[in-house]
Design an enzyme around this catalytic site. Structure first.
Site, short mmCIF file in Angstrom:
data_model
loop_
_atom_site.label_atom_id
_atom_site.label_comp_id
_atom_site.label_asym_id
_atom_site.label_seq_id
_atom_site.Cartn_x
_atom_site.Cartn_y
_atom_site.Cartn_z
N HIS A 219 30.63 -7.77 19.92
CA HIS A 219 31.77 -5.96 19.65
C HIS A 219 33.27 -6.73 18.78
O HIS A 219 33.99 -5.36 18.29
CB HIS A 219 32.69 -5.29 21.12
CG HIS A 219 31.74 -4.11 21.88
ND1 HIS A 219 30.36 -4.72 22.42
CD2 HIS A 219 31.62 -3.08 22.23
CE1 HIS A 219 29.84 -3.56 22.82
NE2 HIS A 219 30.45 -3.08 22.62
N SER A 223 27.52 -4.56 15.39
CA SER A 223 26.30 -4.80 15.39
C SER A 223 25.32 -5.08 13.87
O SER A 223 26.86 -4.46 12.62
CB SER A 223 25.62 -3.10 15.99
OG SER A 223 25.88 -3.78 17.39
N LYS A 247 18.30 7.35 22.73
CA LYS A 247 17.49 6.44 21.42
C LYS A 247 17.15 5.36 23.07
O LYS A 247 16.40 4.82 22.79
CB LYS A 247 17.85 5.78 20.41
CG LYS A 247 17.26 5.26 19.51
CD LYS A 247 17.46 5.11 18.07
CE LYS A 247 16.49 4.65 17.46
NZ LYS A 247 16.75 4.70 16.14
N GLU A 291 4.02 -20.78 33.89
CA GLU A 291 3.48 -19.51 33.12
C GLU A 291 3.40 -18.41 31.99
O GLU A 291 4.22 -19.33 30.94
CB GLU A 291 4.95 -18.22 34.06
CG GLU A 291 5.07 -18.63 35.32
CD GLU A 291 3.86 -17.46 36.12
OE1 GLU A 291 3.20 -17.31 35.89
OE2 GLU A 291 4.62 -16.55 36.32
#
Length: 421
Positions: A219, A223, A247, A291
């Protein structure tokens, strides 16, 4: 991120005014995810995966807390307690499958999130700290997942712990004492199970704390976006709510559809059948494999088969495995191109899609295959390219590449028209 056109939170209800004056939590939430947080208007669906990773983490924490109420951390009772959860606890089968597959889906969305950052240059200034915290989260996820995989105390759990912790002994002088300290003995046993259960329960809350720092760091500069062009005017942004909450809501719906399909109809698809056999220290599985989200790193670990000078091959593999993750910390300074987005970097784009991505897929395939024959050679070649991509190719490309012309603003990239002053 602070813009003069950002909406200020002004509570209307007297109760909310009273709360906001004494504890500005409503203002904080509004400025973080509401109309007070302007976001670039051109974000695509690849920007959904950060939110999806947060949702996956919440699923893991909630299901993990409930499962811990029924789990018995004992070498004599761990396997049976998992069977008890599956058969006797109301909804226990769902909780266990949701937690087990939730780990895989967590890694899926985080891997896509990482590749999005790699392609669109989200690690470049001024967002280096966001990237570094993200790599820390990834390391904590890997530690948490490894310890969680040991808890069912099946064959693959036991021997996975035996093999992976055994690589610590390759470290000179401190390796073997470190392994014994980690296991609480000379081999995986009750002390190791207690340690792994305790840390597996604790680390998700550490991850949550680092995620908060990750979002906080996000922030400050705001972005990134697919063009890599910084926000310049109000027309370049839209409020996070309702545009991106809607969205993200669509992305969350799609995520939950795939997650529930796997959980209900193919819950063991991503697991290993040997882990439904109780751990037996006297019977080694024919092929020990971790895994799926560890396969590329496991292939790098096994790629070294010959000692180099005075360095044993085992130690070289351990160094390479940890180095393959550690070099991500230096990525903001390895890529010196002033252009962020791979969309405007034709040479970088070719090496990314036809070099790095196939390389990681080959490493994953080699990681699940037996350590023999062509799989060792392919793992060595793919591992060499992986390091070369970040340490050699990327720095050279960032210097010699002729990039395409960037749009003058986000608005121009979206509409074809210049942004209003």
């Amino acid at each position: 991120m602070s813009f003069p056109w950002a909406n200020e939170y002004k509570p209307q209800h007297p109760v909310m005014q009273w709360v906001d004056e004494r504890l500005p939590l409503p203002r904080f939430v509004y400025n973080a995810i509401g109309g007070g947080y302007p976001v670039p208007r051109n974000l695509n669906y690849f920007w959904n995966f950060g939110v999806l990773a947060g949702v996956a983490l919440v699923i893991q924490i909630i299901t993990g807390i409930i499962l811990a109420m029924h789990y018995y951390a004992s070498v004599d009772g761990a396997f049976n307690s998992v069977e008890h959860i599956m058969r006797d606890v109301n909804g226990g089968w769902f909780l266990r499958y949701a937690h087990m597959n939730g780990a895989s889906f967590f890694f899926i969305v985080v891997y896509i999130h990482i590749f999005r950052g790699l392609y669109f240059g989200s690690y470049k200034a001024p967002r280096e700290m966001i990237w570094l915290l993200g790599v820390v989260i990834f390391l904590l996820m890997m530690a948490t997942a490894f310890m969680g995989y040991v808890l069912p105390w099946g064959q693959m759990s036991f021997w996975g712990a035996q093999v992976i912790t055994g690589f610590f002994s390759a470290i000179p002088v401190v390796g073997e004492p470190l392994r014994q300290w980690l296991l609480g003995g000379f081999a995986p046993d009750q002390a190791a199970l207690n340690r792994f259960f305790s840390l597996h329960y604790l680390l998700p809350f550490v991850i949550l704390g680092v995620v908060i720092l990750h979002v906080w760091a996000l922030h400050i500069p705001g972005s990134s976006n697919p063009t890599g062009v910084e926000v310049k005017t109000e027309s370049d942004t839209v409020p996070f709510h309702p545009y991106y909450t809607a969205k993200d809501g669509f992305g969350l719906g799609m995520f939950l559809i795939f997650f529930t399909l796997v959980t209900f109809f193919a819950p063991n698809m991503l697991g290993h059948p040997d882990n439904y056999i109780p751990a037996n220290p006297l019977s080694t599985p024919a092929h020990i494999v971790p895994e799926w989200y560890f396969w590329p790193f496991y292939a790098i670990l096994r790629a070294f088969t010959v000692d180099f000078l005075f360095i044993p091959a085992k130690l070289l593999g351990v160094i390479a495995m940890f180095g393959s993750i550690a070099l991500l910390f230096f990525l903001p300074w390895l890529d010196t191109s002033p252009v962020r987005s791979g969309n405007y970097r034709p040479l970088f784009k070719k090496f990314f899609w036809f070099g790095l991505i196939p390389c990681i897929i080959i490493l994953a395939i080699c990681g699940v295959k037996p350590a023999e024959g062509k799989w060792i050679l392919l793992g060595q070649l793919a591992g060499a390219y992986y390091f070369a991509h970040f340490l050699i190719i990327l720095p050279i490309v960032s210097r010699i590449e002729k990039t395409e012309a960037l749009p003058n603003s986000i608005t121009e990239a979206v509409t074809g028209q210049p942004a209003a002053a």
